[in-house]
Design an enzyme around this catalytic site. Structure first.
Site, mmCIF file in Angstrom:
data_model
loop_
_atom_site.group_PDB
_atom_site.id
_atom_site.type_symbol
_atom_site.label_atom_id
_atom_site.label_comp_id
_atom_site.label_asym_id
_atom_site.label_seq_id
_atom_site.Cartn_x
_atom_site.Cartn_y
_atom_site.Cartn_z
ATOM 1 N N HIS A 22 0.840 -0.760 -0.001
ATOM 2 C CA HIS A 22 -0.356 -0.330 0.153
ATOM 3 C C HIS A 22 1.589 1.182 0.229
ATOM 4 C CE1 HIS A 22 -3.735 -2.005 1.959
ATOM 5 N NE2 HIS A 22 -2.818 -3.035 2.035
ATOM 6 N N TYR A 23 0.336 2.674 0.248
ATOM 7 C CA TYR A 23 0.781 3.337 -0.388
ATOM 8 C C TYR A 23 -0.070 4.017 1.233
ATOM 9 C CZ TYR A 23 -2.621 6.160 -3.448
ATOM 10 O OH TYR A 23 -3.156 7.210 -3.512
ATOM 11 N N THR A 24 0.588 5.307 2.344
ATOM 12 C CA THR A 24 -0.001 5.452 3.610
ATOM 13 C C THR A 24 -1.437 6.376 3.093
ATOM 14 O OG1 THR A 24 1.842 6.958 3.461
ATOM 15 C CG2 THR A 24 1.758 5.082 4.898
ATOM 16 N N GLU A 87 2.447 -0.857 4.426
ATOM 17 C CA GLU A 87 2.126 0.126 4.357
ATOM 18 C C GLU A 87 3.515 1.467 3.256
ATOM 19 O OE1 GLU A 87 -0.551 2.245 3.774
ATOM 20 O OE2 GLU A 87 -1.994 1.138 4.847
ATOM 21 N N HIS A 129 -1.973 -2.822 -3.621
ATOM 22 C CA HIS A 129 -3.708 -2.740 -2.665
ATOM 23 C C HIS A 129 -4.714 -2.271 -3.835
ATOM 24 C CE1 HIS A 129 -5.980 -0.253 0.763
ATOM 25 N NE2 HIS A 129 -6.446 -2.042 0.772
ATOM 26 N N ASP A 139 -3.895 2.291 -4.960
ATOM 27 C CA ASP A 139 -2.249 2.758 -4.281
ATOM 28 C C ASP A 139 -2.217 1.094 -4.301
ATOM 29 O OD1 ASP A 139 -4.504 1.792 -2.390
ATOM 30 O OD2 ASP A 139 -2.998 1.464 -0.919
#
Length: 235
Positions: A22-24, A87, A129, A139
């Site tokens: 994921h990215y945050t 993340e 994700h 993401d």
């Protein structure tokens, strides 16, 4: 580093077989970590990787973190019990999406290599994700270097490129695309219609495997990439 999140539960005997990146999507690493550790937020991840390469562990790998939400991969719904969630700090598309620094990518590769080895996760099961939730997520996005990561031994990258990106609009072509995307793992409509839901799956595929063109149009290049992935995965 460790910073414990209260947001986890038992895996219920499920075997870990999936790694989700994921990215945050928040303004800073600290803001993201605070949210992932806040009980009322009801979200978490096993790890957070900052832009400087710092890795913070939030949930033990033996436990089920709450990172995926409504999700699907290779016939399995709600993938939290079978997955590890990482993340990666980045403001995301909402707060100023930017490239992932090399130090961060190297830390992601090192962390993920260990996860994949510990849990015997197949290369095709290292996913975004957006791969497991294409109708609502984007993401870690098109700037994330999946090709480089695969070169480090994490994830699958298609070796074959088909050069003529002409689109196929006949129903049989759409049906084949939908069938093959489902075979690879995506939750895809099976109606022979290139509808909005199918287009979003196509965009998710492109974000991961053809990031220079993510318009959602399915063409011969995409078909070739998918065929190469299926061949690599043993289909």
């Amino acid at each position: 580093m460790e910073q414990h999140s209260p947001n986890f539960n038992s895996r219920g005997g499920e075997k870990i077989s999936l790694l989700v990146l994921h990215y945050t999507g928040m303004k800073s690493a600290q803001e993201a970590i605070e949210r992932l550790c806040k009980a009322e937020a009801k979200v978490s991840a096993h790890y957070v990787v900052d832009e400087d390469g710092t890795v913070t562990a939030l949930v033990d790998e033996a436990d089920c973190a709450w990172h995926a939400g409504v999700s699907f991969w290779r016939g399995k719904r709600n993938v939290n019990p079978i997955s590890i969630g990482v993340e990666i700090v980045n403001p995301g598309h909402e707060w100023g999406y930017r490239a992932f620094p090399q130090k961060q990518m190297e830390a992601v590769a090192k962390l993920c290599k260990g996860i994949v080895l510990r849990h015997h996760i197949a290369a095709r099961d290292v996913v975004a994700h957006s791969d497991i939730a294409p109708q609502r997520k984007e993401d870690p996005g098109e700037l994330f270097d999946w090709q480089w990561l695969a070169g480090q031994g994490v994830g699958l990258w298609p070796e074959v490129r088909v050069q003529s990106p002409e689109s196929g609009s006949q129903k049989k072509d759409v049906s084949k695309m939908q069938t093959q995307l489902t075979e690879y793992g995506y939750e895809t409509p099976q109606n022979g219609i290139f509808d909005e839901a199918t287009r979003k799956v196509a965009i998710a595929f492109q974000r991961h495997f053809r990031p220079n063109n993510i318009q959602g149009q399915w063409d011969n290049e995409c078909a070739g990439l998918l065929a190469a992935l299926l061949a690599s995965a043993g289909h």
